[in-house]
Design a protein around this motif. Structure first.
Motif, PDB file in Angstrom:
ATOM      1  N   GLU A  42     -40.835  82.554 -31.573  1.00  0.00           N
ATOM      2  CA  GLU A  42     -40.962  83.795 -32.338  1.00  0.00           C
ATOM      3  C   GLU A  42     -39.961  83.851 -33.483  1.00  0.00           C
ATOM      4  OE1 GLU A  42     -40.519  86.944 -29.566  1.00  0.00           O
ATOM      5  OE2 GLU A  42     -42.425  86.568 -28.540  1.00  0.00           O
ATOM      6  N   LYS A  43     -39.182  82.797 -33.670  1.00  0.00           N
ATOM      7  CA  LYS A  43     -38.179  82.773 -34.731  1.00  0.00           C
ATOM      8  C   LYS A  43     -38.798  82.245 -36.023  1.00  0.00           C
ATOM      9  CE  LYS A  43     -34.392  82.037 -31.469  1.00  0.00           C
ATOM     10  NZ  LYS A  43     -33.259  81.146 -31.085  1.00  0.00           N
ATOM     11  N   PRO A  44     -38.856  83.059 -37.083  1.00  0.00           N
ATOM     12  CA  PRO A  44     -39.493  82.636 -38.342  1.00  0.00           C
ATOM     13  C   PRO A  44     -38.841  81.400 -38.965  1.00  0.00           C
ATOM     14  CG  PRO A  44     -39.116  85.005 -38.330  1.00  0.00           C
ATOM     15  CD  PRO A  44     -38.380  84.457 -37.154  1.00  0.00           C
ATOM     16  N   GLU A  45     -37.524  81.263 -38.801  1.00  0.00           N
ATOM     17  CA  GLU A  45     -36.831  80.138 -39.428  1.00  0.00           C
ATOM     18  C   GLU A  45     -37.188  78.794 -38.806  1.00  0.00           C
ATOM     19  OE1 GLU A  45     -34.002  81.875 -36.288  1.00  0.00           O
ATOM     20  OE2 GLU A  45     -35.445  82.590 -37.795  1.00  0.00           O
ATOM     21  N   LEU A  46     -37.808  78.822 -37.630  1.00  0.00           N
ATOM     22  CA  LEU A  46     -38.191  77.575 -36.960  1.00  0.00           C
ATOM     23  C   LEU A  46     -39.640  77.180 -37.238  1.00  0.00           C
ATOM     24  CD1 LEU A  46     -36.524  77.981 -33.446  1.00  0.00           C
ATOM     25  CD2 LEU A  46     -35.693  76.672 -35.406  1.00  0.00           C
ATOM     26  N   GLN A  47     -40.413  78.053 -37.862  1.00  0.00           N
ATOM     27  CA  GLN A  47     -41.832  77.785 -38.079  1.00  0.00           C
ATOM     28  C   GLN A  47     -42.063  76.545 -38.937  1.00  0.00           C
ATOM     29  OE1 GLN A  47     -44.290  79.417 -36.586  1.00  0.00           O
ATOM     30  NE2 GLN A  47     -42.988  80.943 -35.637  1.00  0.00           N
ATOM     31  N   LEU A  48     -41.374  76.467 -40.081  1.00  0.00           N
ATOM     32  CA  LEU A  48     -41.568  75.331 -40.984  1.00  0.00           C
ATOM     33  C   LEU A  48     -41.069  74.021 -40.370  1.00  0.00           C
ATOM     34  CD1 LEU A  48     -42.519  74.217 -43.669  1.00  0.00           C
ATOM     35  CD2 LEU A  48     -40.293  74.852 -44.654  1.00  0.00           C
ATOM     36  N   PRO A  49     -39.858  73.978 -39.786  1.00  0.00           N
ATOM     37  CA  PRO A  49     -39.424  72.725 -39.145  1.00  0.00           C
ATOM     38  C   PRO A  49     -40.368  72.258 -38.041  1.00  0.00           C
ATOM     39  CG  PRO A  49     -37.550  74.186 -39.451  1.00  0.00           C
ATOM     40  CD  PRO A  49     -38.767  74.979 -39.808  1.00  0.00           C
ATOM     41  N   LEU A  50     -40.876  73.211 -37.236  1.00  0.00           N
ATOM     42  CA  LEU A  50     -41.811  72.829 -36.182  1.00  0.00           C
ATOM     43  C   LEU A  50     -43.131  72.349 -36.757  1.00  0.00           C
ATOM     44  CD1 LEU A  50     -41.229  75.627 -33.504  1.00  0.00           C
ATOM     45  CD2 LEU A  50     -40.649  73.204 -33.323  1.00  0.00           C
ATOM     46  N   PHE A  51     -43.587  72.982 -37.838  1.00  0.00           N
ATOM     47  CA  PHE A  51     -44.815  72.539 -38.504  1.00  0.00           C
ATOM     48  C   PHE A  51     -44.673  71.095 -38.986  1.00  0.00           C
ATOM     49  CE2 PHE A  51     -47.023  71.809 -42.541  1.00  0.00           C
ATOM     50  CZ  PHE A  51     -48.342  72.014 -42.156  1.00  0.00           C
ATOM     51  N   LEU A  52     -43.554  70.794 -39.643  1.00  0.00           N
ATOM     52  CA  LEU A  52     -43.331  69.439 -40.163  1.00  0.00           C
ATOM     53  C   LEU A  52     -43.188  68.431 -39.023  1.00  0.00           C
ATOM     54  CD1 LEU A  52     -40.827  70.250 -43.064  1.00  0.00           C
ATOM     55  CD2 LEU A  52     -43.272  69.720 -43.248  1.00  0.00           C
ATOM     56  N   LEU A  53     -42.515  68.845 -37.936  1.00  0.00           N
ATOM     57  CA  LEU A  53     -42.339  67.956 -36.785  1.00  0.00           C
ATOM     58  C   LEU A  53     -43.679  67.584 -36.172  1.00  0.00           C
ATOM     59  CD1 LEU A  53     -40.673  66.545 -34.564  1.00  0.00           C
ATOM     60  CD2 LEU A  53     -40.569  68.757 -33.385  1.00  0.00           C
ATOM     61  N   PHE A  54     -44.500  68.594 -35.875  1.00  0.00           N
ATOM     62  CA  PHE A  54     -45.776  68.318 -35.210  1.00  0.00           C
ATOM     63  C   PHE A  54     -46.790  67.696 -36.164  1.00  0.00           C
ATOM     64  CE2 PHE A  54     -44.053  71.525 -32.243  1.00  0.00           C
ATOM     65  CZ  PHE A  54     -44.119  70.763 -31.092  1.00  0.00           C
ATOM     66  N   LEU A  55     -46.673  67.974 -37.458  1.00  0.00           N
ATOM     67  CA  LEU A  55     -47.525  67.284 -38.425  1.00  0.00           C
ATOM     68  C   LEU A  55     -47.207  65.797 -38.434  1.00  0.00           C
ATOM     69  CD1 LEU A  55     -49.614  67.294 -40.713  1.00  0.00           C
ATOM     70  CD2 LEU A  55     -47.746  67.809 -42.311  1.00  0.00           C
ATOM     71  N   GLY A  56     -45.905  65.467 -38.424  1.00  0.00           N
ATOM     72  CA  GLY A  56     -45.504  64.059 -38.378  1.00  0.00           C
ATOM     73  C   GLY A  56     -45.987  63.369 -37.116  1.00  0.00           C
ATOM     74  N   ILE A  57     -45.857  64.070 -35.969  1.00  0.00           N
ATOM     75  CA  ILE A  57     -46.328  63.502 -34.703  1.00  0.00           C
ATOM     76  C   ILE A  57     -47.836  63.272 -34.743  1.00  0.00           C
ATOM     77  CG2 ILE A  57     -46.665  63.993 -32.243  1.00  0.00           C
ATOM     78  CD1 ILE A  57     -43.974  65.419 -32.259  1.00  0.00           C
ATOM     79  N   TYR A  58     -48.572  64.230 -35.299  1.00  0.00           N
ATOM     80  CA  TYR A  58     -50.035  64.096 -35.337  1.00  0.00           C
ATOM     81  C   TYR A  58     -50.466  62.950 -36.257  1.00  0.00           C
ATOM     82  CZ  TYR A  58     -54.953  65.254 -35.940  1.00  0.00           C
ATOM     83  OH  TYR A  58     -56.328  65.185 -35.979  1.00  0.00           O
TER      84      TYR A  58
END
Length: 275
Positions: A19-35
């Motif tokens: 629920e932390k907005p500041e983590l949304q972009l880092p998590l998006f980039l992380l899981f995009l890289g994994i995918y």
């Protein structure tokens, strides 16, 4: 007669990973890289096996099917997850949720039984090497793969339509097959007199053992824990691991720990360079 109150579920609100907005972009980039890594790794494995004639064996035919399953069930889940990181209102309609659940279960259940089929393949290769190409003929391999997908379709249909907890069945049956195969495999390896022979025989199974441990370990941690010790955080971590991380790791396991795959990859790269 008065009509009773009734409601129909039309959509679900997705809670997301944080629920932390500041983590949304880092998590998006992380899981995009994994995918991206998952897609490239599994597609690369499928193409490499298809183009390399030394890999046209039952073991690698089953491995290419495993790569397809990994790619498919990761694709069912990850794009929707990535979208949830960049949209303000994370919702999914009821029909879309049921469709996603159905195809996710098809491929996850298929992976369970594919790993069991691969364990049987290793059992035949080590315990009956002279009959390997007869026992694991092209027709038998095709029937095994068809059976794997049939189990996935039947299990997913029953689970989605009836909403029954069949996950435990689809863990125990393949696990029993895998354990039975490896009991005979270990017994055959122990009968080999030379240490070099035992090491060579075991090395043919090491990649499969790693893949089984990762997949079934995360599934068991997710679904077989007592509810009293289970937590939302543990459930999120475990579900992310087996739905997103495991499909990325399988190509690495079978490429880095497999001499035939590394040789075929080097040969393919050399051919492309000189062509």
């Amino acid at each position: 007669m008065e009509k009773g109150n009734s409601s129909t579920v039309t959509e679900f609100i997705l809670a997301g990973l944080t629920e932390k907005p500041e983590l949304q972009l880092p998590l998006f980039l992380l899981f995009l890289g994994i995918y991206v890594f998952t897609v490239v790794g599994n597609l690369g494995m499928i193409i490499l096996i298809g183009l390399s004639s030394p890999l046209h064996t039952p073991m690698y035919y089953l491995l290419s099917s495993l790569s397809f399953i990994d790619l498919s069930y990761s694709t069912v889940i990850t794009p929707k997850m990535l979208g949830s990181f960049v949209t303000e209102k994370n919702i999914i309609s009821y029909p879309e949720c049921m469709i996603q659940l159905y195809f996710f279960l098809v491929f996850v259940i298929s992976e369970c039984h594919m790993l069991a089929a691969m364990a049987y393949d290793r059992y035949v290769a080590i315990c009956s090497p002279l009959l390997y190409h007869v026992t694991m003929s092209a027709q038998v391999c095709c029937c095994m793969v068809a059976g794997v997908y049939s189990m996935g379709l039947v299990g997913a249909t029953a689970h989605t339509v009836c909403m029954l907890r069949l996950i435990a069945f689809n863990i125990f049956l393949p696990t029993l097959t895998i354990l039975s195969s490896y009991i005979f495999i270990i017994a055959s390896i122990l009968r080999i007199r030379s240490a070099e022979g035992r090491s060579k025989a075991f090395s043919t199974c090491s990649s499969h053992i790693s893949a089984v441990a990762l997949f079934f370990g995360s599934l068991a941690f997710m679904y077989l824990q007592p509810s009293s010790v289970n937590s939302v955080h543990q459930g999120i971590v475990s579900s992310v691991f087996y739905t997103i991380v495991v499909p990325m790791l399988n190509p690495l396991i079978y490429s880095l720990r497999n001499k035939d795959v590394k040789t075929a990859l080097k040969s393919s790269l050399i051919t492309k360079i000189y062509c």
